[in-house]
Design an enzyme around this catalytic site. Structure first.
Site, PDB file in Angstrom:
ATOM      1  N   GLU A   1       0.809  -1.161   0.061  1.00 56.94           N
ATOM      2  CA  GLU A   1      -0.112  -0.084   0.030  1.00 56.94           C
ATOM      3  C   GLU A   1       0.939   1.315   0.009  1.00 56.94           C
ATOM      4  O   GLU A   1       2.039   1.206   0.608  1.00 56.94           O
ATOM      5  CB  GLU A   1      -0.809   0.118   1.146  1.00 56.94           C
ATOM      6  CG  GLU A   1      -1.939  -1.070   1.428  1.00 56.94           C
ATOM      7  CD  GLU A   1      -2.461  -0.963   2.688  1.00 56.94           C
ATOM      8  OE1 GLU A   1      -2.149  -0.091   3.689  1.00 56.94           O
ATOM      9  OE2 GLU A   1      -3.251  -1.897   3.052  1.00 56.94           O
TER      10      GLU A   1
ATOM     11  N   LYS B   1       2.550   4.577   1.313  1.00 56.93           N
ATOM     12  CA  LYS B   1       2.684   4.979   2.639  1.00 56.93           C
ATOM     13  C   LYS B   1       2.353   6.567   2.700  1.00 56.93           C
ATOM     14  O   LYS B   1       2.877   7.345   2.394  1.00 56.93           O
ATOM     15  CB  LYS B   1       4.241   4.891   3.138  1.00 56.93           C
ATOM     16  CG  LYS B   1       4.379   5.140   4.555  1.00 56.93           C
ATOM     17  CD  LYS B   1       5.728   4.573   5.023  1.00 56.93           C
ATOM     18  CE  LYS B   1       6.454   5.389   6.195  1.00 56.93           C
ATOM     19  NZ  LYS B   1       5.824   6.256   7.223  1.00 56.93           N
TER      20      LYS B   1
ATOM     21  N   ASP C   1       1.975  10.212   4.097  1.00 56.46           N
ATOM     22  CA  ASP C   1       2.664  10.810   4.803  1.00 56.46           C
ATOM     23  C   ASP C   1       2.014  11.831   5.544  1.00 56.46           C
ATOM     24  O   ASP C   1       1.786  12.907   5.256  1.00 56.46           O
ATOM     25  CB  ASP C   1       3.907  11.532   3.864  1.00 56.46           C
ATOM     26  CG  ASP C   1       4.928  12.404   4.798  1.00 56.46           C
ATOM     27  OD1 ASP C   1       5.133  11.719   5.922  1.00 56.46           O
ATOM     28  OD2 ASP C   1       5.838  12.857   4.209  1.00 56.46           O
TER      29      ASP C   1
ATOM     30  N   TYR D   1      -6.504   2.304   6.979  1.00 55.78           N
ATOM     31  CA  TYR D   1      -5.876   1.062   6.493  1.00 55.78           C
ATOM     32  C   TYR D   1      -5.867  -0.037   7.383  1.00 55.78           C
ATOM     33  O   TYR D   1      -5.133  -1.070   7.094  1.00 55.78           O
ATOM     34  CB  TYR D   1      -4.515   1.443   5.659  1.00 55.78           C
ATOM     35  CG  TYR D   1      -3.699   2.184   6.832  1.00 55.78           C
ATOM     36  CD1 TYR D   1      -3.153   1.757   7.701  1.00 55.78           C
ATOM     37  CD2 TYR D   1      -3.570   3.737   6.459  1.00 55.78           C
ATOM     38  CE1 TYR D   1      -2.288   2.372   8.812  1.00 55.78           C
ATOM     39  CE2 TYR D   1      -2.606   4.307   7.412  1.00 55.78           C
ATOM     40  CZ  TYR D   1      -2.120   3.721   8.738  1.00 55.78           C
ATOM     41  OH  TYR D   1      -1.330   4.359   9.446  1.00 55.78           O
TER      42      TYR D   1
ATOM     43  N   LYS E   1      11.053   2.885   2.287  1.00 49.48           N
ATOM     44  CA  LYS E   1      10.850   4.525   2.033  1.00 49.48           C
ATOM     45  C   LYS E   1      11.606   4.638   0.753  1.00 49.48           C
ATOM     46  O   LYS E   1      12.619   4.438   0.674  1.00 49.48           O
ATOM     47  CB  LYS E   1      11.308   5.158   3.396  1.00 49.48           C
ATOM     48  CG  LYS E   1      10.689   4.834   4.704  1.00 49.48           C
ATOM     49  CD  LYS E   1      10.154   5.980   5.234  1.00 49.48           C
ATOM     50  CE  LYS E   1      10.983   7.095   5.941  1.00 49.48           C
ATOM     51  NZ  LYS E   1       9.991   8.131   6.641  1.00 49.48           N
TER      52      LYS E   1
ATOM     53  N   CYS F   1      17.801  45.340  12.309  1.00 53.17           N
ATOM     54  CA  CYS F   1      17.378  44.841  11.081  1.00 53.17           C
ATOM     55  C   CYS F   1      18.617  45.230  10.160  1.00 53.17           C
ATOM     56  O   CYS F   1      19.087  46.301  10.097  1.00 53.17           O
ATOM     57  CB  CYS F   1      16.104  45.779  10.821  1.00 53.17           C
ATOM     58  SG  CYS F   1      15.651  45.775   9.089  1.00 53.17           S
TER      59      CYS F   1
ATOM     60  N   CYS G   1      17.481  48.720   8.068  1.00 50.30           N
ATOM     61  CA  CYS G   1      17.552  49.932   8.709  1.00 50.30           C
ATOM     62  C   CYS G   1      18.169  50.148  10.045  1.00 50.30           C
ATOM     63  O   CYS G   1      18.122  51.177  10.652  1.00 50.30           O
ATOM     64  CB  CYS G   1      15.927  50.289   8.698  1.00 50.30           C
ATOM     65  SG  CYS G   1      15.212  49.467   9.968  1.00 50.30           S
TER      66      CYS G   1
ATOM     67  N   CYS H   1      11.416  43.550  12.239  1.00 45.52           N
ATOM     68  CA  CYS H   1      11.896  44.812  12.607  1.00 45.52           C
ATOM     69  C   CYS H   1      10.830  45.510  12.915  1.00 45.52           C
ATOM     70  O   CYS H   1       9.797  45.588  12.578  1.00 45.52           O
ATOM     71  CB  CYS H   1      12.493  45.367  11.158  1.00 45.52           C
ATOM     72  SG  CYS H   1      12.589  46.976  10.989  1.00 45.52           S
TER      73      CYS H   1
ATOM     74  N   CYS I   1      11.134  51.209   7.903  1.00 48.34           N
ATOM     75  CA  CYS I   1      12.157  50.684   7.226  1.00 48.34           C
ATOM     76  C   CYS I   1      12.144  50.653   5.899  1.00 48.34           C
ATOM     77  O   CYS I   1      10.940  50.115   5.500  1.00 48.34           O
ATOM     78  CB  CYS I   1      12.256  49.302   8.074  1.00 48.34           C
ATOM     79  SG  CYS I   1      13.135  48.047   7.135  1.00 48.34           S
TER      80      CYS I   1
HETATM   81  S1  IVH Z   1       0.279  -0.065   8.470  1.00 50.71           S
HETATM   82  C1  IVH Z   1       1.894  -1.776  13.372  1.00 50.71           C
HETATM   83  N1  IVH Z   1      -0.192   1.123   6.518  1.00 50.71           N
HETATM   84  O1  IVH Z   1       3.435   4.656   8.339  1.00 50.71           O
HETATM   85  C2  IVH Z   1       1.817  -0.435  12.330  1.00 50.71           C
HETATM   86  N2  IVH Z   1       0.861   2.478   7.896  1.00 50.71           N
HETATM   87  O2  IVH Z   1       5.010   2.208  10.205  1.00 50.71           O
HETATM   88  C3  IVH Z   1       1.063  -0.743  11.052  1.00 50.71           C
HETATM   89  N3  IVH Z   1       1.590   4.878   7.563  1.00 50.71           N
HETATM   90  O3  IVH Z   1       3.409   4.700  11.423  1.00 50.71           O
HETATM   91  C4  IVH Z   1       1.099   0.686  10.114  1.00 50.71           C
HETATM   92  N4  IVH Z   1       0.427   4.826   5.431  1.00 50.71           N
HETATM   93  O4  IVH Z   1       1.409   5.882  10.590  1.00 50.71           O
HETATM   94  C5  IVH Z   1       0.091   1.177   7.533  1.00 50.71           C
HETATM   95  N5  IVH Z   1      -0.895   2.317   4.397  1.00 50.71           N
HETATM   96  C6  IVH Z   1      -0.278   2.302   5.490  1.00 50.71           C
HETATM   97  C7  IVH Z   1       0.319   3.608   6.114  1.00 50.71           C
HETATM   98  C8  IVH Z   1       0.968   3.480   7.187  1.00 50.71           C
HETATM   99  C9  IVH Z   1       1.056   5.426   6.311  1.00 50.71           C
HETATM  100  C10 IVH Z   1       2.411   5.022   8.425  1.00 50.71           C
HETATM  101  C11 IVH Z   1       1.799   4.676  10.093  1.00 50.71           C
HETATM  102  C12 IVH Z   1       3.108   4.132  10.608  1.00 50.71           C
HETATM  103  C13 IVH Z   1       4.147   4.223   9.534  1.00 50.71           C
HETATM  104  C14 IVH Z   1       4.464   2.641   9.275  1.00 50.71           C
END
Ligand code: IVH
Length: 690
Positions: free
Chosen positions: A114, A116, A118, A240, A329, A423, A426, A447, A452
């Site tokens: 999936e 991740k 942010d 998720y 990552k 500043c 000035c 400032c 200024c």
């Molecule tokens: S599953 C046991 N799925 O990224 C933790 N995490 O460690 C299971 N995150 O802190 C997390 N998208 O906050 C999972 N599709 C996704 C995610 C996701 C973002 C974050 C989550 C976690 C870190 C992964």
């Protein structure tokens, strides 16, 4: 309207709005116009005003934000909230898959990848299908209770759907689709790229420091104690996973889980991949990397999860993280380069911003020569010195920023940068800004000298800018000349400029001078909101200026309004109201307004929408009874209310009119007894027309 009728109507509205919220915010497929949606919403708010007890926990009225809190209460998660191990290495993904295979020798593990997201990890608790408690992860055992803030997120279901029928069909306990008595749902709160850009554009236009990236801004927003401010931020949420589940038969695989969450009304990740091997996983991770730019939100990696939930339980957890998953990552768009200088820019509000001058370096498609260092605290935090090798990064894909010093590459010749105590433009004293809750404003040095030259230039440039008074030619170069030559000290001076004065400036021909003066003259008739915005009052961006334009007929009315009245204005919070009042409290600013008036500027607001005048039915109470020939009760009620009247459910001495239809019952008798005027639909419609 009787309480029972109100209850009925309220329930209908809640369900209607829930459906529309889901269609718009989760499915991105709206089915009605904004106008019609707003009408339903307004009806709901009015109804709750009349019958406050109707504001049930699942009422969408909570979306606009309730009363501010003093502090967040700690909330214990029912099941601990962990995080996953991270890696940047494909090799480690292979090792991870091999490790799981070794721990499950008789299984053929299947995987799900999936995006991740942010954002900020969040835990939602639903009891009997109702959203009751929401919290941040905190230390994994307990987090901050931010329920009211989370309720402002339109894609977060306040009530789960489609389940009561399932529950009765399968006696609730054994259906995947059934709603558990208690369930924790986990996911990520985030800013879409679009909402983040909007927030920053408004901050820029309000003279406020820009937010560095969407993730931190989402985290900061959730920590606001006033849910009304959170509502304005337009956060979003994706779910998720689950935590503790009590009752029902929860899904057995991640894929089922995602479908289940979706069917309950949650927004789930944009896309997921089903994989059977490390090779397939790496291919999915690669594909995600290629498409993630097009997602509405920032992603910083891919999450790999074992599909089977019973197998996850078999693998268990280490002291730090579960053994069943891992986060891969993606390397951020970063580059290493040399920091050659730090210069301080002074903005129109006096804010001192340190800017790093860099050895040019190629980063994510462009050559970068400068990067922001945000503020003095950031320079200290990073311990950045002139001559350092630094890592720069595109923050939220907008402004490059310095994120780290490569200390291993220090030679000893680097020079500590001392933030100026005065500043640089000035020489005046600088002071820290007023702290604004949850924001970085406190770190900004400003400032203190309103004369200024940098601030004077900035204010005039801002006045001339396209978004404000739109005066062609009033850019950086000309404004600098005008200020330096002493011709212009403030924006009112622009309206006294003479052709020969202008034409005498270096590199200024008569034609350009004439064009500029034409532009200045044309700006006199701009709408009031542009003047309000153009004045450059701290925290008053273009959006706020337009909101003020809608609420006040002219500029005098704006400044005549005290803080309290300003605070009541749509989109104007305490900080903004205070800032406007403070600005106008300065006699020099009042003089400036007078001089602009004398220069014949338009102070009238073309956006002004006067609050509805008291309608012809103001102060009148109606009772509806029986069936009206051509309209429903709701339609008749809407008409009466639109004309300023009230509808009551029972007849009393206070009733002004009873509108009687066919089969009118006891209400009609009572009206006759009390001598209340009785009218039929025809007479009623005639009254409506006036
Ligand atoms: S599953 C046991 N799925 O990224 C933790 N995490 O460690 C299971 N995150 O802190 C997390 N998208 O906050 C999972 N599709 C996704 C995610 C996701 C973002 C974050 C989550 C976690 C870190 C992964």
């Amino acid at each position: 309207m009787t309480l029972a009728e109100a209850k009925n109507r309220h329930a209908t509205l809640v369900e209607e709005i829930r459906k529309h919220d889901h269609a718009y915010y989760v499915e991105a497929k709206p089915v009605i116009s904004d106008f019609d949606y707003d009408r339903l919403y307004r009806e709901l708010l009015d109804l709750e005003k009349q019958f406050p007890d109707l504001a049930t926990p699942d009422s969408p009225s909570h979306r606009v934000g309730g009363t501010p809190l003093d502090k967040f209460k700690p909330v214990r998660h029912l099941a601990p909230m962990m995080s996953l191990d991270n890696t940047y290495s494909q090799e480690e993904v292979r090792q991870f898959v091999a490790r799981v295979q070794k721990l499950l020798p008789h299984e053929k593990p299947e995987w799900v990848v999936e995006p991740k997201v942010d954002g900020v990890a969040i835990n939602l608790r639903y009891e009997e299908g109702l959203f009751t408690v929401g919290a941040t992860r905190g230390d994994g055992t307990a987090g901050d209770g931010i329920t009211a803030n989370l309720k402002t997120i339109r894609s977060l279901p306040l009530k789960l759907v489609g389940t009561r029928a399932m529950a009765s069909r399968s006696r609730s306990e054994d259906a995947i689709e059934g709603i558990p008595r208690v369930m924790e749902v986990r996911g990520e709160v985030y800013f879409t790229k679009e909402s983040f850009a909007k927030v920053n554009a408004e901050r820029k236009s309000a003279g406020e420091e820009l937010f560095a990236n969407p993730r931190n801004t989402a985290a900061g927003s959730l920590k606001q104690l006033d849910p009304k401010l959170v509502a304005k931020r337009r956060l979003d949420i994706i779910l998720y996973g689950t935590g503790h589940i009590d009752g029902g038969k929860p899904p057995q695989t991640q894929i089922e889980l995602l479908h289940w969450l979706k069917s309950l009304g949650f927004k789930t990740p944009e896309k997921h991949w089903f994989c059977r091997s490390a090779d397939e996983l790496l291919r999915a991770i690669d594909e995600l990397d290629r498409i993630r730019d097009h997602f509405a939100y920032e992603t910083d990696g891919a999450v790999i999860k074992l599909n089977s939930i019973p197998l996850r339980d078999k693998l268990g957890v280490t002291s730090k993280a579960p053994r069943w998953g891992m986060a891969y990552k993606y390397a951020p768009d970063q580059a290493e380069t040399k920091l050659k200088s730090v210069t301080i820019q002074v903005g129109r509000t006096g804010a001192l911003t340190p800017v790093a001058g860099l050895e040019p370096v190629f980063l994510a498609g462009t050559t970068v020569k400068r990067a922001t260092l945000h503020n003095e605290d950031q320079i200290r935090r990073l311990d950045v010195r002139v001559g350092d090798t630094v890592v720069i990064q595109k923050a939220g894909e907008i402004i490059p920023e310095v994120v780290r010093v490569v200390t291993e590459k220090r030679t000893g010749g680097e020079k500590t940068f001392h933030f100026p105590k005065q500043c640089p433009e000035c020489g005046s004293k600088v002071s820290k800004g007023k702290a604004v809750e949850g924001e970085d404003e406190a770190a900004v040095l400003r400032c203190t000298n309103p004369d200024c030259p940098a601030q004077v230039r900035g204010r005039i440039e801002h006045w001339c800018s396209r978004g404000a008074m739109d005066i062609e030619g009033g850019g950086e170069v000309l404004v600098a000349q005008l200020v330096k030559s002493g011709l212009v000290h403030d924006v009112a001076d622009l309206y006294r400029l003479k052709l020969d004065e202008l034409a005498n400036l270096e590199r200024m021909g008569e034609k350009s001078a004439r064009n500029f003066l034409d532009g200045v003259a044309a700006s006199k008739s701009r709408d009031m909101w542009r003047v309000v915005y153009g004045l450059g009052i701290l925290h008053v961006g273009a959006g706020v200026a337009k909101a003020i334009g809608r609420s006040y007929p002219d500029l005098d009315a704006v400044f005549a309004a005290g803080i309290d009245q300003l605070y009541e204005t749509d989109d104007v919070g305490e900080v903004i109201a205070d800032s406007i009042a403070q600005w106008y409290g300065d006699p020099r600013n009042r003089q400036l307004i007078d001089r602009l008036r004398k220069a014949d500027l338009n102070f009238k607001s073309g956006l002004y929408q006067p609050a509805a005048a008291p309608g012809p039915f103001a102060g009148k109470t109606f009772v509806l009874t029986g069936t009206l020939p051509s309209m429903t009760r709701e339609e008749a009620t809407a008409k009466i209310e639109a004309l300023g009247g009230k509808v009551s459910g029972s007849v009393s001495k206070k009733t002004d009119y009873v509108v009687a239809g066919e089969e009118a019952g006891s209400k009609l008798d009572k009206a006759q007894k009390l001598g209340v005027k009785i009218i039929d639909e025809k007479q009623f419609l005639k009254m409506c027309v006036g």
